[in-house]
Motif scaffolding. Sequence first.
Motif, PDB file in Angstrom:
ATOM      1  N   ASN A   1       5.418   3.576   9.800  1.00 50.91           N
ATOM      2  CA  ASN A   1       5.598   4.652   9.311  1.00 50.91           C
ATOM      3  C   ASN A   1       5.491   5.215   8.109  1.00 50.91           C
ATOM      4  OD1 ASN A   1       7.973   3.704  10.198  1.00 50.91           O
ATOM      5  ND2 ASN A   1       9.407   3.320   8.151  1.00 50.91           N
ATOM      6  N   PRO A   2       5.727   6.434   7.558  1.00 49.88           N
ATOM      7  CA  PRO A   2       4.544   7.033   6.190  1.00 49.88           C
ATOM      8  C   PRO A   2       3.813   6.460   5.687  1.00 49.88           C
ATOM      9  CG  PRO A   2       6.676   7.560   6.513  1.00 49.88           C
ATOM     10  CD  PRO A   2       7.008   6.773   7.398  1.00 49.88           C
ATOM     11  N   LEU A   3       4.178   5.178   5.093  1.00 47.64           N
ATOM     12  CA  LEU A   3       3.847   3.898   4.634  1.00 47.64           C
ATOM     13  C   LEU A   3       2.343   2.436   5.388  1.00 47.64           C
ATOM     14  CD1 LEU A   3       5.865   3.571   1.981  1.00 47.64           C
ATOM     15  CD2 LEU A   3       4.258   4.921   1.422  1.00 47.64           C
ATOM     16  N   GLY A   4       2.565   2.927   6.504  1.00 47.28           N
ATOM     17  CA  GLY A   4       2.171   1.702   7.462  1.00 47.28           C
ATOM     18  C   GLY A   4       3.305   1.452   8.571  1.00 47.28           C
ATOM     19  N   GLU A   5       2.199  -0.399   8.724  1.00 45.64           N
ATOM     20  CA  GLU A   5       3.267  -0.729   9.871  1.00 45.64           C
ATOM     21  C   GLU A   5       5.081  -0.845   9.047  1.00 45.64           C
ATOM     22  OE1 GLU A   5       1.772  -3.971  11.422  1.00 45.64           O
ATOM     23  OE2 GLU A   5       2.880  -4.243  12.692  1.00 45.64           O
TER      24      GLU A   5
ATOM     25  N   ARG B   1       9.031  -6.304   7.377  1.00 46.12           N
ATOM     26  CA  ARG B   1       7.893  -6.713   7.321  1.00 46.12           C
ATOM     27  C   ARG B   1       7.734  -4.707   7.080  1.00 46.12           C
ATOM     28  NH1 ARG B   1       3.039  -4.211   7.714  1.00 46.12           N
ATOM     29  NH2 ARG B   1       0.972  -6.010   7.595  1.00 46.12           N
ATOM     30  N   SER B   2       7.116  -4.982   5.353  1.00 43.85           N
ATOM     31  CA  SER B   2       7.311  -3.235   4.910  1.00 43.85           C
ATOM     32  C   SER B   2       6.162  -3.310   4.727  1.00 43.85           C
ATOM     33  CB  SER B   2       7.982  -2.960   4.091  1.00 43.85           C
ATOM     34  OG  SER B   2       8.414  -4.264   2.645  1.00 43.85           O
ATOM     35  N   ALA B   3       5.463  -1.924   4.445  1.00 46.04           N
ATOM     36  CA  ALA B   3       3.733  -1.557   4.333  1.00 46.04           C
ATOM     37  C   ALA B   3       3.299  -2.019   3.337  1.00 46.04           C
ATOM     38  CB  ALA B   3       3.913  -0.445   4.962  1.00 46.04           C
ATOM     39  N   SER B   4       4.230  -0.911   2.042  1.00 49.82           N
ATOM     40  CA  SER B   4       3.828  -1.322   0.923  1.00 49.82           C
ATOM     41  C   SER B   4       3.122  -2.123   0.264  1.00 49.82           C
ATOM     42  CB  SER B   4       4.854  -0.692   0.030  1.00 49.82           C
ATOM     43  OG  SER B   4       4.819   0.493   0.212  1.00 49.82           O
ATOM     44  N   PHE B   5       3.991  -3.861   0.578  1.00 44.80           N
ATOM     45  CA  PHE B   5       4.035  -5.038   0.249  1.00 44.80           C
ATOM     46  C   PHE B   5       2.326  -5.419   0.730  1.00 44.80           C
ATOM     47  CE2 PHE B   5       4.281  -9.917   0.139  1.00 44.80           C
ATOM     48  CZ  PHE B   5       4.291  -9.958  -1.973  1.00 44.80           C
TER      49      PHE B   5
END
Lengths: 166, 391
Positions: free
Chosen positions: B330-334, B353-357
Motif C-alpha cells: 500500500n502507499p504507506l507500506g505492507e 496489519r497496517s503499515a503505519s503502526f
Amino acid sequence: MGLVESGKLPKPLTQLLSLSRKYSLWVYQWGLACCAIEMGSAFASPRYDVMRLGVIPFPASPRQADLVVISGTVTDKMAPAVKRLYDQMPDPKYVISMGSCANCGGPYWDSYSVTKGVDQIIPVDVYVPGCPPRPEALLEGIVLLQERIGREDMADRWKGDPIVVG
Amino acid sequence: MTVTDSQKMAYVAAQAADARVNLQFETEDGMTLNMGPQHPATHGTLRIVAQLDGEQVVRCEPIPGYMHRGYEKLCEVRTYPQVTTLINRIDWLGSFANEVPFILAAEKLMDVEAPPRAQVIRTILFELSRLGNISLFLGDLGIQLGGITIGFYAFRDREFVLNQIEAATGGRFHPNFDRIGGLKDDLPKGWIAETHLAMERMRRLCDEFEELVLGNEIFQARTRGIGVIPTDIATSYGMSGANLRATGVDWDLRRDACPPGLSYDLADWKVWTHPDGDSYARTWIRLQEVRESTHIVDQLLDSIPAGPIMAKVPRIIKVPEGEAWVATENPLGEMGYYVVSKGDLVPFRVKIRSASFNNISVVPWVTRGVFVPDVITILASLYFILGDIDR
Ligand code: SF4
C-alpha cells in the motif's frame, strides 16, 4: 464589553459589529480523520480557496479563533480534548460539525470507542452531512453561518435551531 | 445515550495510561514537551511526549489511540460487502488500496478470480490512490518545514487525480468500488485519455518538487543525516514500504509477491532504493515512487483488455470456511488482512496489519538525541496516517 454581551447595544452598532464579524471569521481547523483532508482541500487548496469568503483558516491557537470546524471521528479518548479546546475559545464562538462521524457517529455507529456525535459534548451551529462532505458543502456551511452572523443580535445569540446543509 | 460501566472503565483506563506517561516523564530531570493530540506536525491526532535536555530530546514516546475506532471488532458484525465500506477509512488517503487486500483474501477463500479487465482496472485505481496519497505527502512535507508554496502546488495537482478517481468510482476518496469477483462498474467514456493527462500533470508536480524542495539548501540541511535509521533497526521494527526502501533494502511486494488479482506483471517499472536511511532519503524515495506510479498507470491504461468486469458470484455472499492472509504494497507500506471465516455472512475474525503502526514504532529509537525541530522533520518524513496506526 458588558453592553455587547448583554445585547443592549444600539441597533446600528449591532449591525456594524455583525458585519465585521461576518467577514473576519478566524477558523481553527480541528482535523481528526478523513474529513480533515477534505477540509484541507477546502481551506488550503487553490481550487476552493476559502479566503475569498473572508475566512482566515490559519490561527495559531484556539484562543484566537471564532469558529472551529470539527471534522472527523471524535473518539472517547479525544472527547475531553475537544471540550477543552472549545472552552478555550473566546465568545462569541461557533462550531461547524463536518462529516457523519462528527454529526452522529457515521459508519462507526456501533463502535465501542467512538463518541456518537460531537453535539454530546459541545453545542453545534452547523451540521455538514456527508462521508466525507465535498469541500463545496463545507463552504456552503460557512456561507450559511455567515448569513446568520450577519443578521445576528447579541441578545438572541443562543436562540434558533442549528443549520443543516443540504 | 446511556454510558455503560464498561465504557466508564475504558475511559478511566485510558486516562490512567496517559497519566502514567506524564508521571514518568515529569519526575525525571529536564523539561517535558507535549505535542498533540492536536498538533499540525502529527497529521491528525498522534500525541508525542518528549523529555528534553535543553534543545535535545532525551526520550520521546508516541501515544497512539486517539483515533482508535475498533475496526477489527466492527468487521465481525458487517457482511463481506459491507466491510469494504468500513475499511476504506483505515488509511483515508489511499482508500481504494485498503479495499484490495481484503477483497483478494475473500476471493481466495471463495476461490473466484476477477476477469482480466477488472484486474487491470483495479491495479490502475490502486496506483491512482497511491498517487493521491503520496502527492499529499510531498505537499505536507513542505508545510512542515515552513515552505507553504509546495503545499498549494500539491493540493492543486492532487485534484486532477481525485477527479479521475471520482469519474470512475463516484467518490472523491472513499470509492468503495471493489467487489468480490470484480468491480462495481466499467470505466466511463474518455477516462483513459484524461487519466493520461493527469499523469502528465503529476510528473510535472514531481519536477517542480524536485527543483523547489529537494534542491533547496535549507531543506537539505534540515534533512540530510537527520533521523538515520540503519537497515537492521528498520527490519527489526518491522518497517515496510518506502521507509524500508530508504534504508537500502530492495523490497517491494508489488514486484516480489504480487497476489493474484492484481496485474503488476503487465507493467515494467523500477523499485528505487537509497542507501542513506535519513529523512532526505525517505522523501527522495517517495518522489521516485510517484514517478514510477505514473509510468505504471500509463502502461496499464494502454493494455486494458476487453471483456466482462465481474465474475460470476452469488448475490448473497457466503464465504466458505477457512483462513486467508493477503498482503499488498500500500502507499504507506505492507498492509495485510488475515481473514478467518466460519462459513457465515460475516467474517469470524479479521486481523488487520497496517503499515503505519510499525513505521511509527521506531520513533522512540530514532529521536533519541536529536534537536526539537528535527523531531518534526523525522515525523513528517516517516509519513504515517493516524487511521492507519490506530485503526
Ligand atoms: S464522516 Fe466519513 S469521511 Fe468523515 S471522518 Fe467519518 S468516516 Fe471519515
